[in-house]
Design a protein around this motif. Structure first.
Motif, PDB file in Angstrom:
ATOM      1  N   TRP A  85      45.306  27.079  37.833  1.00  0.00           N
ATOM      2  CA  TRP A  85      46.440  28.291  37.938  1.00  0.00           C
ATOM      3  C   TRP A  85      45.578  29.381  37.277  1.00  0.00           C
ATOM      4  CZ3 TRP A  85      49.524  30.553  34.025  1.00  0.00           C
ATOM      5  CH2 TRP A  85      50.506  31.337  34.562  1.00  0.00           C
ATOM      6  N   VAL A  86      45.200  29.622  36.176  1.00  0.00           N
ATOM      7  CA  VAL A  86      44.635  30.673  35.734  1.00  0.00           C
ATOM      8  C   VAL A  86      43.408  31.277  36.472  1.00  0.00           C
ATOM      9  CG1 VAL A  86      43.274  31.755  33.646  1.00  0.00           C
ATOM     10  CG2 VAL A  86      45.334  30.422  33.086  1.00  0.00           C
ATOM     11  N   LEU A  87      42.479  30.416  37.009  1.00  0.00           N
ATOM     12  CA  LEU A  87      41.535  30.964  37.653  1.00  0.00           C
ATOM     13  C   LEU A  87      41.618  31.179  38.972  1.00  0.00           C
ATOM     14  CD1 LEU A  87      38.663  28.132  36.400  1.00  0.00           C
ATOM     15  CD2 LEU A  87      38.828  30.622  35.798  1.00  0.00           C
ATOM     16  N   LEU A  91      40.776  34.803  40.721  1.00  0.00           N
ATOM     17  CA  LEU A  91      40.285  34.583  42.219  1.00  0.00           C
ATOM     18  C   LEU A  91      41.018  35.420  42.928  1.00  0.00           C
ATOM     19  CD1 LEU A  91      38.147  33.253  43.802  1.00  0.00           C
ATOM     20  CD2 LEU A  91      39.984  31.765  44.653  1.00  0.00           C
ATOM     21  N   SER A  92      42.243  35.524  43.089  1.00  0.00           N
ATOM     22  CA  SER A  92      43.128  36.349  43.848  1.00  0.00           C
ATOM     23  C   SER A  92      43.074  37.761  43.551  1.00  0.00           C
ATOM     24  CB  SER A  92      44.439  36.015  43.922  1.00  0.00           C
ATOM     25  OG  SER A  92      44.685  34.689  44.517  1.00  0.00           O
ATOM     26  N   GLY A  93      42.350  38.229  42.215  1.00  0.00           N
ATOM     27  CA  GLY A  93      42.350  39.409  41.950  1.00  0.00           C
ATOM     28  C   GLY A  93      40.924  39.928  42.186  1.00  0.00           C
ATOM     29  N   TRP A  97      33.549  35.377  39.395  1.00  0.00           N
ATOM     30  CA  TRP A  97      32.963  34.533  38.270  1.00  0.00           C
ATOM     31  C   TRP A  97      34.213  33.267  38.451  1.00  0.00           C
ATOM     32  CZ3 TRP A  97      37.110  33.825  34.917  1.00  0.00           C
ATOM     33  CH2 TRP A  97      38.014  34.816  34.654  1.00  0.00           C
ATOM     34  N   ALA A  98      35.460  33.738  38.789  1.00  0.00           N
ATOM     35  CA  ALA A  98      36.459  32.703  39.113  1.00  0.00           C
ATOM     36  C   ALA A  98      36.404  31.701  40.114  1.00  0.00           C
ATOM     37  CB  ALA A  98      37.953  33.277  39.354  1.00  0.00           C
ATOM     38  N   ARG A  99      35.615  32.100  41.193  1.00  0.00           N
ATOM     39  CA  ARG A  99      35.199  31.120  42.168  1.00  0.00           C
ATOM     40  C   ARG A  99      34.172  30.099  41.836  1.00  0.00           C
ATOM     41  NH1 ARG A  99      32.548  33.092  47.859  1.00  0.00           N
ATOM     42  NH2 ARG A  99      31.197  34.307  46.378  1.00  0.00           N
ATOM     43  N   LEU A 152      35.902  38.915  47.667  1.00  0.00           N
ATOM     44  CA  LEU A 152      35.480  39.101  46.360  1.00  0.00           C
ATOM     45  C   LEU A 152      34.450  40.287  46.154  1.00  0.00           C
ATOM     46  CD1 LEU A 152      34.898  35.239  45.240  1.00  0.00           C
ATOM     47  CD2 LEU A 152      36.808  36.857  44.996  1.00  0.00           C
ATOM     48  N   ARG A 153      33.463  40.507  46.991  1.00  0.00           N
ATOM     49  CA  ARG A 153      32.479  41.450  47.165  1.00  0.00           C
ATOM     50  C   ARG A 153      33.050  43.006  47.097  1.00  0.00           C
ATOM     51  NH1 ARG A 153      29.392  37.861  49.819  1.00  0.00           N
ATOM     52  NH2 ARG A 153      30.204  38.645  51.986  1.00  0.00           N
ATOM     53  N   SER A 154      34.345  42.842  47.869  1.00  0.00           N
ATOM     54  CA  SER A 154      34.854  44.559  47.918  1.00  0.00           C
ATOM     55  C   SER A 154      35.807  44.676  46.583  1.00  0.00           C
ATOM     56  CB  SER A 154      35.965  44.195  49.258  1.00  0.00           C
ATOM     57  OG  SER A 154      37.029  43.448  49.109  1.00  0.00           O
TER      58      SER A 154
END
Length: 166
Positions: A85-87, A91-93, A97-99, A152-154
């Motif tokens: 849930w937290v990761l 990831l959505s943010g 590193w979450a991925r 994620l790069r953007s």
């Protein structure tokens, strides 16, 4: 931040399915704890004899206590579900590193599942374990999809620009 790609949505859905399957497995461990103890006893020569001659209650009350399957399963489920849930939120943010962390978590879940399969668990748990592998693979595939990577790069580029402006 740019709009989230479909691959990220699908990754989060697959992660939710992994958590859902974990919840079903945990509930079944509570409901079928006698089957787990019986399976454990059958896998040990010294305890199998007690099971065959004196029954399951004698195994539960014997000198060698069966493993505490239920508390371990409940705690593991809470920890893993919380981590996912937290990761997923990070990831959505847009945090890469979450991925990586989610991928490692899924890898270790798969390793733990393989270890669990090797113990000779009851068939229902073996079936749930086998069902978890495709879900984990789908989640990893969408986590590392090129659209997810571009998103994620953007996000990283936008954070760098925000820092430069500060």
């Amino acid at each position: 931040m740019s709009e989230q790609p479909a691959s990220l949505t699908w990754a989060r859905r697959a992660l939710a399915a992994v958590v859902g399957l974990g919840a079903v497995t945990t509930v079944l461990m509570v409901l079928l704890r006698d089957d787990l103890v019986r399976s454990w006893a059958e896998g040990r020569r010294d305890i199998r004899r007690i099971l065959e001659t004196q029954g399951l209650d004698a195994v539960k009350e014997g000198a060698v206590h069966p493993p505490a399957f239920v508390p371990v399963a409940v705690v593991m489920f809470i920890v893993v579900a919380g981590l996912i849930w937290v990761l997923s939120a990070f990831l959505s943010g847009g945090y890469n590193w979450a991925r990586v962390c989610l991928t490692l978590l899924l890898f270790f879940l798969a390793v733990g599942t393989i270890a669990g399969l090797r113990t000779g668990a009851p068939p229902v748990f073996a079936a749930l374990s086998v069902a978890s592998f495709p879900l984990e693979a789908v989640a990893v595939w969408f986590l590392w999809h090129r659209d997810t990577g571009a998103y994620l790069r953007s996000g990283a580029a936008e954070r760098r620009e925000d820092l430069a402006r500060s």
